[in-house]
Write a protein that holds these residues in place. Structure first.
Motif, short mmCIF file in Angstrom:
data_model
loop_
_atom_site.label_atom_id
_atom_site.label_comp_id
_atom_site.label_asym_id
_atom_site.label_seq_id
_atom_site.Cartn_x
_atom_site.Cartn_y
_atom_site.Cartn_z
N ALA A 179 0.71 -1.36 -0.04
CA ALA A 179 -0.07 0.09 0.08
C ALA A 179 0.83 1.25 -0.12
O ALA A 179 0.52 2.23 -0.69
N ASN A 180 2.05 1.17 0.67
CA ASN A 180 2.65 2.32 0.82
C ASN A 180 3.85 2.77 -0.37
O ASN A 180 4.61 3.52 -0.28
N TRP A 181 3.70 1.82 -1.26
CA TRP A 181 4.66 2.03 -2.40
C TRP A 181 3.87 2.40 -3.51
O TRP A 181 2.89 1.59 -3.98
N THR A 182 4.16 3.54 -3.95
CA THR A 182 3.24 3.89 -5.05
C THR A 182 4.15 4.27 -6.21
O THR A 182 5.36 4.03 -6.50
N SER A 183 3.47 4.73 -7.26
CA SER A 183 3.87 4.96 -8.88
C SER A 183 5.18 6.01 -8.60
O SER A 183 6.08 6.20 -9.51
N ASP A 184 5.22 6.86 -7.45
CA ASP A 184 6.36 7.85 -7.45
C ASP A 184 7.51 7.18 -6.95
O ASP A 184 8.61 7.77 -7.20
N HIS A 185 7.45 5.84 -6.45
CA HIS A 185 8.61 5.27 -5.87
C HIS A 185 9.48 4.40 -6.83
O HIS A 185 9.23 3.22 -7.14
N ARG A 186 10.02 5.27 -7.71
CA ARG A 186 10.78 4.66 -9.32
C ARG A 186 12.06 4.27 -8.91
O ARG A 186 12.44 3.42 -9.65
N LEU A 187 12.76 4.68 -8.02
CA LEU A 187 14.31 4.25 -7.72
C LEU A 187 14.99 4.57 -8.91
O LEU A 187 15.91 3.69 -9.27
N ARG A 188 14.90 5.64 -9.55
CA ARG A 188 15.43 6.27 -10.67
C ARG A 188 17.08 6.18 -10.55
O ARG A 188 17.49 6.74 -9.67
N GLY A 189 17.83 5.56 -11.76
CA GLY A 189 19.03 5.46 -11.47
C GLY A 189 19.84 4.58 -10.37
O GLY A 189 20.99 4.63 -10.08
N THR A 190 18.95 3.60 -9.93
CA THR A 190 19.45 2.68 -8.94
C THR A 190 18.98 1.26 -9.40
O THR A 190 17.62 0.99 -9.69
N SER A 191 19.67 0.52 -9.58
CA SER A 191 19.50 -1.18 -10.05
C SER A 191 18.90 -1.62 -8.70
O SER A 191 19.65 -1.62 -7.57
N TYR A 192 17.83 -2.56 -8.74
CA TYR A 192 17.62 -3.21 -7.47
C TYR A 192 16.79 -4.35 -7.86
O TYR A 192 16.32 -4.58 -9.13
N VAL A 193 16.51 -5.40 -6.91
CA VAL A 193 15.87 -6.57 -6.96
C VAL A 193 14.57 -6.52 -6.34
O VAL A 193 14.95 -6.31 -4.89
N TYR A 194 13.42 -7.02 -6.42
CA TYR A 194 12.40 -7.07 -5.80
C TYR A 194 11.85 -8.40 -5.58
O TYR A 194 11.71 -9.03 -6.68
N VAL A 195 12.07 -8.96 -4.47
CA VAL A 195 11.71 -10.38 -4.12
C VAL A 195 10.42 -10.65 -3.24
O VAL A 195 10.29 -9.83 -2.07
N LYS A 196 9.40 -11.30 -3.74
CA LYS A 196 8.36 -11.48 -2.88
C LYS A 196 8.41 -13.02 -2.45
O LYS A 196 8.39 -13.93 -3.22
N MET A 197 8.32 -13.07 -1.32
CA MET A 197 8.45 -14.66 -0.66
C MET A 197 7.21 -15.20 0.19
O MET A 197 6.80 -14.09 1.15
N LYS A 198 6.79 -16.30 -0.20
CA LYS A 198 5.65 -16.98 0.69
C LYS A 198 6.14 -17.77 1.72
O LYS A 198 7.18 -18.78 1.27
N PHE A 199 6.07 -17.69 3.00
CA PHE A 199 6.64 -18.45 3.73
C PHE A 199 6.48 -20.06 3.78
O PHE A 199 5.43 -20.27 3.36
N ASP A 200 7.66 -20.88 3.69
CA ASP A 200 7.67 -22.29 3.59
C ASP A 200 8.89 -22.81 4.37
O ASP A 200 10.04 -22.41 4.32
N GLN A 201 8.67 -23.71 5.29
CA GLN A 201 9.89 -24.25 6.07
C GLN A 201 10.66 -24.92 5.17
O GLN A 201 11.75 -24.83 5.48
N ASP A 202 10.25 -25.75 4.44
CA ASP A 202 11.22 -26.48 3.58
C ASP A 202 12.05 -25.44 2.77
O ASP A 202 13.19 -25.76 2.57
N ALA A 203 11.27 -24.54 2.03
CA ALA A 203 12.12 -23.77 1.10
C ALA A 203 12.97 -22.75 1.71
O ALA A 203 14.15 -22.29 1.16
#
Length: 265
Positions: free
Chosen positions: A56-80
């Motif tokens: 919710a708090n991340w909007t289209s204004d949060h562009r991180l221009r000039g910055t390379s980055y990785v966004y990772v979404k993880m669902k919890f799993d004890q085995d993984a």
């Protein structure tokens, strides 16, 4: 869990692989539990649409221009994720550099081009005007670095540079580190910066009786600069980029040295 990790300032060429605890993110154990989105850091970069819709708090204004980055979404799993929050790393093809040989700008691991980029780059480098760069010397050095040699049965470029520029180290330290990748050194001559690589050259001056004056001596090599075993410390890409040691020894040279071990690291 949503994790955003910035990798570098300035646009890079690409993300090659992303790892979760040193396991490639495409491994089947993460199926249905992991989403990875990468951004190369262009100056006109837009916000990650997946992140905008998920947080919710991340909007289209949060562009991180000039910055390379990785966004990772993880669902919890004890085995993984048996150890909880994992360590996330990535292989990158880094910043794009200018090549004066053909006026192109693209990713390259050519040491001469990377050194030239650091000298002239206004974002993280020294910001030296290109008019102060002797491109003739950089072109020659770049061509020499690109020549191929056979090592261990493989044909590879003579010199490449692969690493990270940490601007907190200071420009002299960074330049010395970059120059170690091609046995090079910088000189400022005739109002321009030139790069010279330590390599075999053809003599352009002959000593004879017409130009030798005074006393002179001839010195042969000594134990201080002759070796029959070399130990090299390096970062091994085949072992997850961990420090490693390579040892090269010449039995023929050691025989000529009367069996005495002369070693250099």
């Amino acid at each position: 869990l949503h994790v955003i990790i910035t990798m570098s300032e300035g646009e890079i060429h690409s993300f090659e692989n992303v790892y979760i605890n040193d396991v490639i993110s495409t491994d089947s154990r993460f199926s249905g539990l992991l989403n990875v989105y990468t951004h190369t850091g262009a100056d006109n970069q837009t916000a990650d649409s997946n992140l905008v819709s998920e947080v919710a708090n991340w909007t289209s204004d949060h562009r991180l221009r000039g910055t390379s980055y990785v966004y990772v979404k993880m669902k919890f799993d004890q085995d993984a994720y048996p150890q909880g929050l994992p360590t996330i790393t990535a292989d990158l093809k880094g910043t794009k550099v200018y090549d004066p040989r053909d006026s192109s700008t693209a990713w390259s691991d050519n040491p001469a081009l990377c050194i030239r980029d650091y000298l002239t780059n206004t974002r993280y480098g020294r910001g030296i005007a290109t008019s102060l760069i002797d491109d003739t010397s950089f072109n020659a050095a770049a061509n020499y670095c690109d020549t191929t040699v056979s090592i261990g049965g493989a044909t590879v470029k003579r010199y490449t540079t692969n690493g990270i520029v940490n601007t907190q180290q200071g420009s002299m330290t960074i330049l010395k580190q970059l120059l170690t990748s091609c046995k090079g050194f910088l000189v400022f001559s005739g109002g321009k910066y030139k790069i010279i690589i330590d390599k075999v050259e053809t003599a352009g001056f002959t000593f004879d009786e017409d130009n030798i004056i005074g006393a002179w001596t001839v010195s042969l090599g000594s134990k201080k600069n002759q070796f029959n075993r070399i130990r090299a410390d390096f970062i091994n890409s085949s072992r997850d980029w961990q420090p490693d040691i390579a040892v090269i020894e010449s039995s023929a040279l050691r025989t000529q040295d009367n069996g005495i071990l002369l070693e250099k690291t």
